[in-house]
Design a protein around this motif. Structure first.
Motif, short mmCIF file in Angstrom:
data_model
loop_
_atom_site.label_atom_id
_atom_site.label_comp_id
_atom_site.label_asym_id
_atom_site.label_seq_id
_atom_site.Cartn_x
_atom_site.Cartn_y
_atom_site.Cartn_z
N VAL A 129 0.82 -1.22 0.00
CA VAL A 129 0.00 0.00 0.00
C VAL A 129 0.85 1.27 0.00
CG1 VAL A 129 -1.89 -1.22 1.14
CG2 VAL A 129 -0.30 0.14 2.52
N LEU A 130 2.17 1.12 0.19
CA LEU A 130 3.07 2.27 0.10
C LEU A 130 3.46 2.54 -1.34
CD1 LEU A 130 5.57 1.77 3.07
CD2 LEU A 130 3.98 3.67 2.78
N LYS A 131 3.61 3.81 -1.69
CA LYS A 131 4.17 4.18 -2.98
C LYS A 131 5.64 3.75 -3.04
CE LYS A 131 1.16 8.24 -3.27
NZ LYS A 131 1.10 9.72 -3.31
N PRO A 132 6.18 3.53 -4.22
CA PRO A 132 7.62 3.22 -4.32
C PRO A 132 8.45 4.30 -3.63
CG PRO A 132 6.53 2.84 -6.42
CD PRO A 132 5.51 3.50 -5.52
N GLY A 133 9.36 3.86 -2.78
CA GLY A 133 10.16 4.81 -2.01
C GLY A 133 9.47 5.35 -0.78
N GLY A 134 8.24 4.87 -0.52
CA GLY A 134 7.51 5.33 0.66
C GLY A 134 8.16 4.88 1.95
N ARG A 135 7.81 5.55 3.02
CA ARG A 135 8.44 5.29 4.31
C ARG A 135 7.53 4.47 5.22
NH1 ARG A 135 9.93 10.81 7.05
NH2 ARG A 135 7.71 11.13 6.60
N LEU A 136 8.15 3.59 5.98
CA LEU A 136 7.52 2.95 7.13
C LEU A 136 8.27 3.40 8.37
CD1 LEU A 136 5.72 1.00 8.72
CD2 LEU A 136 7.27 -0.85 8.04
N ILE A 137 7.55 4.05 9.27
CA ILE A 137 8.12 4.48 10.55
C ILE A 137 7.47 3.63 11.62
CG2 ILE A 137 8.27 6.39 12.20
CD1 ILE A 137 8.18 8.26 9.68
N MET A 138 8.28 2.96 12.42
CA MET A 138 7.69 2.04 13.38
C MET A 138 8.44 2.08 14.71
SD MET A 138 8.93 -1.61 11.74
CE MET A 138 8.17 -2.59 13.02
N SER A 139 7.70 1.76 15.76
CA SER A 139 8.29 1.58 17.08
C SER A 139 7.79 0.26 17.64
CB SER A 139 7.93 2.74 18.02
OG SER A 139 6.52 2.86 18.14
N VAL A 140 8.65 -0.42 18.38
CA VAL A 140 8.31 -1.68 19.02
C VAL A 140 8.96 -1.72 20.40
CG1 VAL A 140 8.04 -2.99 16.88
CG2 VAL A 140 10.29 -2.84 17.95
N ASN A 141 8.50 -2.65 21.23
CA ASN A 141 9.18 -2.86 22.50
C ASN A 141 10.66 -3.15 22.26
OD1 ASN A 141 6.85 -2.58 24.04
ND2 ASN A 141 6.41 -4.77 24.06
N HIS A 142 11.51 -2.51 23.02
CA HIS A 142 12.95 -2.76 22.86
C HIS A 142 13.23 -4.21 23.25
CE1 HIS A 142 17.24 -2.32 22.96
NE2 HIS A 142 17.15 -1.03 22.63
N PRO A 143 13.92 -4.98 22.40
CA PRO A 143 14.09 -6.41 22.68
C PRO A 143 14.89 -6.71 23.95
CG PRO A 143 15.45 -5.74 20.81
CD PRO A 143 14.52 -4.60 21.11
N ILE A 144 15.70 -5.78 24.41
CA ILE A 144 16.49 -6.05 25.62
C ILE A 144 15.61 -6.11 26.86
CG2 ILE A 144 17.02 -3.67 26.28
CD1 ILE A 144 19.43 -6.69 26.28
N LEU A 145 14.40 -5.54 26.78
CA LEU A 145 13.56 -5.47 27.97
C LEU A 145 12.98 -6.81 28.37
CD1 LEU A 145 11.64 -2.11 27.51
CD2 LEU A 145 13.70 -2.58 28.84
N TYR A 146 12.77 -7.71 27.41
CA TYR A 146 12.18 -9.00 27.75
C TYR A 146 13.07 -9.80 28.70
CZ TYR A 146 10.64 -13.82 27.37
OH TYR A 146 10.26 -15.10 27.67
N LEU A 226 12.13 0.72 20.65
CA LEU A 226 13.12 0.83 19.58
C LEU A 226 12.41 1.34 18.33
CD1 LEU A 226 16.10 0.26 18.87
CD2 LEU A 226 15.39 -2.04 18.14
N PHE A 227 13.01 2.32 17.65
CA PHE A 227 12.37 3.01 16.54
C PHE A 227 13.14 2.75 15.23
CE2 PHE A 227 10.97 5.07 20.30
CZ PHE A 227 9.77 5.68 20.02
N PHE A 228 12.38 2.64 14.14
CA PHE A 228 12.95 2.43 12.81
C PHE A 228 12.33 3.41 11.83
CE2 PHE A 228 13.07 -1.64 14.97
CZ PHE A 228 14.33 -2.14 14.68
N SER A 229 13.16 3.93 10.95
CA SER A 229 12.71 4.64 9.77
C SER A 229 13.17 3.83 8.56
CB SER A 229 13.26 6.06 9.71
OG SER A 229 12.80 6.73 8.56
N LEU A 230 12.23 3.40 7.72
CA LEU A 230 12.50 2.46 6.63
C LEU A 230 11.95 3.01 5.32
CD1 LEU A 230 10.94 -0.36 8.74
CD2 LEU A 230 13.39 -0.21 8.37
N ARG A 231 12.55 2.58 4.23
CA ARG A 231 12.05 2.97 2.91
C ARG A 231 11.74 1.73 2.08
NH1 ARG A 231 11.39 8.03 1.53
NH2 ARG A 231 12.53 9.63 2.69
N ALA A 232 10.60 1.77 1.41
CA ALA A 232 10.20 0.65 0.55
C ALA A 232 11.02 0.68 -0.74
CB ALA A 232 8.71 0.74 0.23
N ASN A 233 11.70 -0.41 -1.03
CA ASN A 233 12.52 -0.49 -2.26
C ASN A 233 11.61 -0.73 -3.47
OD1 ASN A 233 15.03 -0.18 -1.00
ND2 ASN A 233 15.07 -2.34 -0.42
#
Length: 233
Positions: A129-146, A226-233
């Motif tokens: 559903v993202l345009k080519p080159g579109g961004r996905l910005i996401m946050s998740v629980n930091h894996p070290i916390l488990y 933990l936060f990520f900024s990603l681009r759709a290839n």
């Protein structure tokens, strides 16, 4: 929100707490908005939109926002907040999304992917559903916390676990999936996303007196998400 944690059971209490809590209002949301940057004129999909606080802020910055959540109660709260004409749907991350291909400039998934045991199809759908080159910005629980919060557990195993929490002073349970960092990175890359930034942000220094515990005020940052900024290839 995705399955297992039933937000319909405590939607209003969660929404009330989310509005002003340290982790949401003065840590996760400011970091997500900083990663998003200038969103004026952009079409954004708010994944797991909850009661709509992020969608409201993105809209106020000039974005056109659509959103979805698994919880019918959360969707109703978001519609009340954003107005009757808002594009907010009931849908589930990890299933086919009710949007056309190449519909959005950005997708934002705040604290939602960690409810899923398998990210493959969810990421495939977001990329679709993202345009080519579109961004996905996401946050998740930091894996070290488990392993930190669940002593003796194996960091390297994909593991389902439940935490007891309180929202607005009322008890609730949230069920998550812990995954080690290398599994997270592999899932993102395999889905066709390029990693632009991985971030462990500071909290907002403008938090009112009493919101940030005194011990944390002596530090610039702490580990929670933990936060990520990603681009759709």
């Amino acid at each position: 929100m995705p399955q297992e944690s039933n937000y319909d059971d405590f939607a209003k209490d969660y929404a009330d707490e989310n509005e002003f809590s340290m982790l949401n209002a003065y840590y996760e949301r400011p970091a997500t908005l900083e990663l998003a940057g200038d969103v004026a004129g952009r079409k954004i999909l708010d994944i797991g939109c909850g009661a709509g606080p992020l969608a409201e802020q993105l809209t106020s910055r000039g974005a056109t926002v659509s959103g979805f959540d698994t919880s019918q109660e959360m969707v109703e709260l978001a519609r009340q907040r954003l107005g009757g004409g808002s594009d907010i749907k009931v849908a589930t991350l990890g299933e086919q999304l009710p949007y056309e291909d190449d519909s959005f400039d950005d997708a934002i998934a705040s604290l939602v992917f960690h409810y899923l045991p398998d990210w493959s199809y969810a990421l495939e759908e977001v990329r679709r559903v993202l345009k080519p080159g579109g961004r996905l910005i996401m946050s998740v629980n930091h894996p070290i916390l488990y392993p930190f919060n669940h002593r003796g557990q194996d960091y390297f195993q994909l593991t389902r676990y439940t935490d007891e929490v309180t929202f607005n002073g009322k008890p609730a349970e949230l069920t998550y999936w812990h995954r080690p960092l290398h599994d997270t990175m592999t899932a993102l890359i395999s889905a066709g996303f390029a990693i632009a930034r991985v971030w462990e942000p500071p909290y907002a220094k403008d938090a009112p007196e009493g919101v940030i515990p005194e011990a944390l005020r002596e530090r610039d940052a702490f580990l929670s998400f933990l936060f990520f900024s990603l681009r759709a290839n």
